[in-house]
Design a protein around this motif. Structure first.
Motif, PDB file in Angstrom:
ATOM      1  N   UNK A  15    -134.148 -24.881  70.821  1.00  0.00           N
ATOM      2  CA  UNK A  15    -132.742 -24.907  71.168  1.00  0.00           C
ATOM      3  C   UNK A  15    -131.908 -24.045  70.242  1.00  0.00           C
ATOM      4  N   UNK A  16    -132.235 -24.093  68.929  1.00  0.00           N
ATOM      5  CA  UNK A  16    -131.493 -23.256  67.971  1.00  0.00           C
ATOM      6  C   UNK A  16    -131.705 -21.779  68.257  1.00  0.00           C
ATOM      7  N   UNK A  17    -132.952 -21.390  68.549  1.00  0.00           N
ATOM      8  CA  UNK A  17    -133.244 -19.987  68.834  1.00  0.00           C
ATOM      9  C   UNK A  17    -132.548 -19.534  70.125  1.00  0.00           C
ATOM     10  N   UNK A  18    -132.447 -20.440  71.121  1.00  0.00           N
ATOM     11  CA  UNK A  18    -131.799 -20.062  72.381  1.00  0.00           C
ATOM     12  C   UNK A  18    -130.307 -19.856  72.216  1.00  0.00           C
ATOM     13  N   UNK A  19    -129.737 -20.425  71.147  1.00  0.00           N
ATOM     14  CA  UNK A  19    -128.316 -20.267  70.913  1.00  0.00           C
ATOM     15  C   UNK A  19    -127.990 -18.996  70.146  1.00  0.00           C
ATOM     16  N   UNK A  20    -129.026 -18.295  69.601  1.00  0.00           N
ATOM     17  CA  UNK A  20    -128.784 -17.042  68.884  1.00  0.00           C
ATOM     18  C   UNK A  20    -128.294 -15.975  69.841  1.00  0.00           C
ATOM     19  N   UNK A  21    -127.577 -15.023  69.267  1.00  0.00           N
ATOM     20  CA  UNK A  21    -127.180 -13.861  70.053  1.00  0.00           C
ATOM     21  C   UNK A  21    -128.367 -12.909  70.190  1.00  0.00           C
ATOM     22  N   UNK A  22    -128.141 -11.858  70.968  1.00  0.00           N
ATOM     23  CA  UNK A  22    -129.232 -10.906  71.177  1.00  0.00           C
ATOM     24  C   UNK A  22    -129.615 -10.225  69.865  1.00  0.00           C
ATOM     25  N   UNK A  23    -128.639  -9.862  69.036  1.00  0.00           N
ATOM     26  CA  UNK A  23    -128.927  -9.223  67.749  1.00  0.00           C
ATOM     27  C   UNK A  23    -129.664 -10.152  66.809  1.00  0.00           C
ATOM     28  N   UNK A  24    -129.230 -11.424  66.778  1.00  0.00           N
ATOM     29  CA  UNK A  24    -129.909 -12.397  65.917  1.00  0.00           C
ATOM     30  C   UNK A  24    -131.343 -12.629  66.366  1.00  0.00           C
ATOM     31  N   UNK A  60    -127.138  -2.966  47.751  1.00  0.00           N
ATOM     32  CA  UNK A  60    -127.599  -2.931  49.139  1.00  0.00           C
ATOM     33  C   UNK A  60    -128.359  -4.211  49.487  1.00  0.00           C
ATOM     34  N   UNK A  61    -129.219  -4.648  48.571  1.00  0.00           N
ATOM     35  CA  UNK A  61    -129.974  -5.881  48.836  1.00  0.00           C
ATOM     36  C   UNK A  61    -129.034  -7.081  48.942  1.00  0.00           C
ATOM     37  N   UNK A  62    -128.006  -7.098  48.043  1.00  0.00           N
ATOM     38  CA  UNK A  62    -127.057  -8.215  48.119  1.00  0.00           C
ATOM     39  C   UNK A  62    -126.293  -8.177  49.445  1.00  0.00           C
ATOM     40  N   UNK A  63    -125.912  -6.960  49.876  1.00  0.00           N
ATOM     41  CA  UNK A  63    -125.214  -6.851  51.150  1.00  0.00           C
ATOM     42  C   UNK A  63    -126.072  -7.302  52.323  1.00  0.00           C
ATOM     43  N   UNK A  64    -127.335  -6.849  52.297  1.00  0.00           N
ATOM     44  CA  UNK A  64    -128.228  -7.265  53.388  1.00  0.00           C
ATOM     45  C   UNK A  64    -128.440  -8.771  53.361  1.00  0.00           C
ATOM     46  N   UNK A  65    -128.635  -9.306  52.135  1.00  0.00           N
ATOM     47  CA  UNK A  65    -128.829 -10.753  52.032  1.00  0.00           C
ATOM     48  C   UNK A  65    -127.596 -11.519  52.465  1.00  0.00           C
ATOM     49  N   UNK A  66    -126.396 -11.020  52.067  1.00  0.00           N
ATOM     50  CA  UNK A  66    -125.178 -11.690  52.493  1.00  0.00           C
ATOM     51  C   UNK A  66    -124.986 -11.642  53.999  1.00  0.00           C
ATOM     52  N   UNK A  67    -125.318 -10.484  54.581  1.00  0.00           N
ATOM     53  CA  UNK A  67    -125.180 -10.369  56.037  1.00  0.00           C
ATOM     54  C   UNK A  67    -126.120 -11.343  56.749  1.00  0.00           C
ATOM     55  N   UNK A  68    -127.367 -11.404  56.257  1.00  0.00           N
ATOM     56  CA  UNK A  68    -128.314 -12.338  56.878  1.00  0.00           C
ATOM     57  C   UNK A  68    -127.854 -13.775  56.694  1.00  0.00           C
ATOM     58  N   UNK A  70    -125.009 -14.393  59.031  1.00  0.00           N
ATOM     59  CA  UNK A  70    -125.473 -14.545  60.412  1.00  0.00           C
ATOM     60  C   UNK A  70    -126.115 -15.909  60.627  1.00  0.00           C
ATOM     61  N   UNK A  71    -126.921 -16.338  59.628  1.00  0.00           N
ATOM     62  CA  UNK A  71    -127.546 -17.668  59.758  1.00  0.00           C
ATOM     63  C   UNK A  71    -126.491 -18.759  59.745  1.00  0.00           C
ATOM     64  N   UNK A  72    -125.456 -18.608  58.889  1.00  0.00           N
ATOM     65  CA  UNK A  72    -124.396 -19.622  58.825  1.00  0.00           C
ATOM     66  C   UNK A  72    -123.621 -19.690  60.135  1.00  0.00           C
ATOM     67  N   UNK A  73    -123.289 -18.514  60.682  1.00  0.00           N
ATOM     68  CA  UNK A  73    -122.579 -18.508  61.958  1.00  0.00           C
ATOM     69  C   UNK A  73    -123.425 -19.140  63.064  1.00  0.00           C
ATOM     70  N   UNK A  74    -124.715 -18.807  63.074  1.00  0.00           N
ATOM     71  CA  UNK A  74    -125.583 -19.412  64.090  1.00  0.00           C
ATOM     72  C   UNK A  74    -125.660 -20.915  63.922  1.00  0.00           C
ATOM     73  N   UNK A  75    -125.698 -21.359  62.631  1.00  0.00           N
ATOM     74  CA  UNK A  75    -125.771 -22.809  62.398  1.00  0.00           C
ATOM     75  C   UNK A  75    -124.476 -23.492  62.836  1.00  0.00           C
ATOM     76  N   UNK A  76    -123.317 -22.871  62.515  1.00  0.00           N
ATOM     77  CA  UNK A  76    -122.036 -23.466  62.914  1.00  0.00           C
ATOM     78  C   UNK A  76    -121.912 -23.521  64.434  1.00  0.00           C
ATOM     79  N   UNK A  77    -122.325 -22.430  65.081  1.00  0.00           N
ATOM     80  CA  UNK A  77    -122.253 -22.410  66.547  1.00  0.00           C
ATOM     81  C   UNK A  77    -123.186 -23.457  67.157  1.00  0.00           C
TER      82      UNK A  77
END
Length: 526
Positions: free
Chosen positions: A14-23, A432-440, A443-450
């Motif tokens: 169910x969690x995976x089905x709620x992800x967007x296409x990019x996620x 760059x690694x911090x940016x990528x990690x923050x973005x991920x 994205x995980x936080x937004x998916x969890x909130x949604x």
């Protein structure tokens, strides 16, 4: 356990089905990358190191050996145009023993197996040739057992022994080795090969063994000899000079500082062997008894000579005055001979090769660093540290001169710039690694909130559906009051079942349930 597993899988789905296409794409690509990396690491760890099992095999022997390895399930590789079979290094000896018990390789043309088919009709020439080939094959297999040696070829030159001559032609040997890629034989391994070959052939001097590699480089030259620890004269001199230079450099670095001195050491070593034999006669002690002693005595007794004995003729022929004597003719002599126990000591000394003949040292010190230091003091310090002997011809020269720091400053600037570039690159990589990690993480936080919001909406919709059903059932119960008492227990069970079915329906088809609710809300009640 099964219920928890099913629930966890349903929640993950169910969690995976709620992800967007990019996620979903990021999750799929990341998971695939992790699986591929884990597979590559496991494969690298599980891959064994291979070593030659047999080399220079004939086609029939190679085919028979491979068939037997496949039957036994032993992994193998084929190299050398199909003439070399390699197996994991840990299985080499056990596999050889197992194949030897089965008579493989059957027609090997190397080693002592060449001597198995000889009979009484074999000529002497063929017998000697087969023996030489057998020795060459066995020595090749022995050399190939050394780490780093992939293949080896040994050639022996064993002259025929002459019966009626005092001097025999010496035996010689040459070894050609092919090392594994990226592997170089050190001096000890080369000397091991030399002595292995020399010790296997009767009368073969190690100085008559030449070792070369596949590139044509001579690793052991017979003219250089094999004494010492596999080091030539040039290497011995270089090692001694480096040792003395390191000792003096460490001393000067503490006095004038690192980088403020430069040294040049030249040593002459004597590689000739010398044997000295000394015989010394020791003085005996005063109270030591003599070995032998002899004493002789001689006595003679005679009468006095009183008679006339004549005179001396004169110029006229007269006898002149008479001559007489009254001396006694007795004689006495005593002699003594004594042999004292003188000791002797014999000493034989053999000097080893590599003795120091002369040592010359030249030191240059920076004038800025040694402004308050006397050069004579530095010279005496160096002489005492390495044991300079002027009688032997040793010399020490210390010169105070200004050093040219241009190249040093340019190198320091280049190193500083390189360090700054490395720090900048590392900082950019970290950002760059911090940016990528923050973005991920975002994205995980937004998916969890949604997902939480959708779960809350599903729970609210489910609760609303249950309340509507209960209200509908209550209205119907009023109309069918006489049958309520009889069906009370059944209704409770039916209610639980309906609730479970509704929850499952909401989880599987939330959009259909929402449309149904909207239809109920707008539909007029009777």
């Amino acid at each position: 356990m099964r219920t928890k597993l099913t629930s966890s899988l349903a929640q993950a789905r169910g969690t995976f089905s709620e992800f967007t296409v990019g996620q979903k794409a990021v999750a799929i690509v990341g998971g695939g990358a992790l699986l591929i990396a884990a597979f590559l690491v496991f494969r690298w760890v599980a891959t064994p190191t291979y070593a030659p099992l047999y080399s220079s095999l004939s086609g029939a022997d190679a085919s028979a050996v491979i068939d037997e390895l496949e039957t036994e399930g032993v992994p193998y590789k084929i190299t050398g145009n199909g003439s070399t079979v390699m197996v994991p290094r840990s299985d080499v000896y056990s596999t050889r023993i197992a194949l030897s018990g089965k008579g493989l390789p059957a027609s090997s043309d190397t080693g002592y197996s060449l001597l198995d088919d000889q009979d009484l009709s074999t000529s002497e020439f063929k017998e000697q040739t087969d023996f030489k080939r057998a020795m060459e094959g066995e020595l090749s297999n022995t050399v190939e057992a050394i780490d780093g040696v992939r293949t080896a070829v040994v050639h022996l030159a064993m002259p025929e022994k002459e019966v009626f001559t005092d001097e025999q032609d010496p035996a010689t040997a040459s070894v050609l080795v092919d090392t594994s890629p990226g592997t170089t034989l050190d001096d000890e391994q080369v000397q091991a090969i030399v002595h292995l070959v020399a010790s296997s052939i009767d009368g073969l001097d190690p100085k008559k063994v030449t070792v070369a590699d596949s590139t044509g480089k001579v690793l052991s030259n017979p003219e250089e000899g094999t004494d010492g620890v596999a080091s030539t004269r040039a290497k011995a001199v270089e090692q001694y000079q480096s040792s003395v230079q390191a000792k003096i450099q460490a001393l000067l670095d503490k006095v004038v500082g690192p980088g403020n001195s430069s040294l040049a050491v030249t040593a002459q070593l004597d590689f000739d062997k010398a044997v000295t034999e000394t015989n010394e006669y020791l003085q005996p002690a005063d109270d030591a008894p003599p070995l032998t002693s002899a004493e002789t005595s001689e006595v003679y007794t005679g009468a006095a000579a009183d008679d006339e004995v004549g005179g001396v003729p004169g110029p006229t022929g007269d006898m002149g005055e008479d001559a007489t004597t009254d001396a006694d003719s007795s004689y006495s002599n005593t002699s003594r001979t004594v042999d004292n126990p003188y000791g002797t000591r014999a000493e034989r000394r053999e000097s080893a090769a590599g003795a120091l003949e002369q040592l010359n040292i030249s030191a240059a010190v920076d004038a800025t660093a040694a402004a308050s230091i006397d050069p004579t003091a530095i010279k005496e310090m160096i002489s005492a540290a390495v044991g300079i002997k002027p009688k032997r011809g040793d010399t020490v020269e210390v010169t105070v001169v200004p050093f040219d720091r241009t190249a040093e400053e340019a190198a320091a600037a280049a190193l500083a710039e390189a360090a700054a570039d490395d720090a900048r690159t590392e900082r950019m990589t970290m950002l760059r690694n911090i940016g990528i990690g923050g973005f991920i993480a975002l994205a995980v936080l937004l998916a969890w909130v949604q997902a939480r919001r959708r779960a809350a909406a599903r729970a609210q919709a489910t609760e609303y559906v249950v309340e509507q059903i209960r209200a509908d059932q209550a209205a119907r119960a009023v109309e069918a009051a006489p049958a309520v008492a009889a069906l009370e227990v059944a209704e409770e069970t039916e209610e639980d079942r309906i609730r479970d079915e509704l929850l499952d329906l909401v989880d599987k088809q939330p959009e259909d349930v929402a449309a149904l609710l909207r239809g109920w809300l707008v539909e007029p009640r009777p």
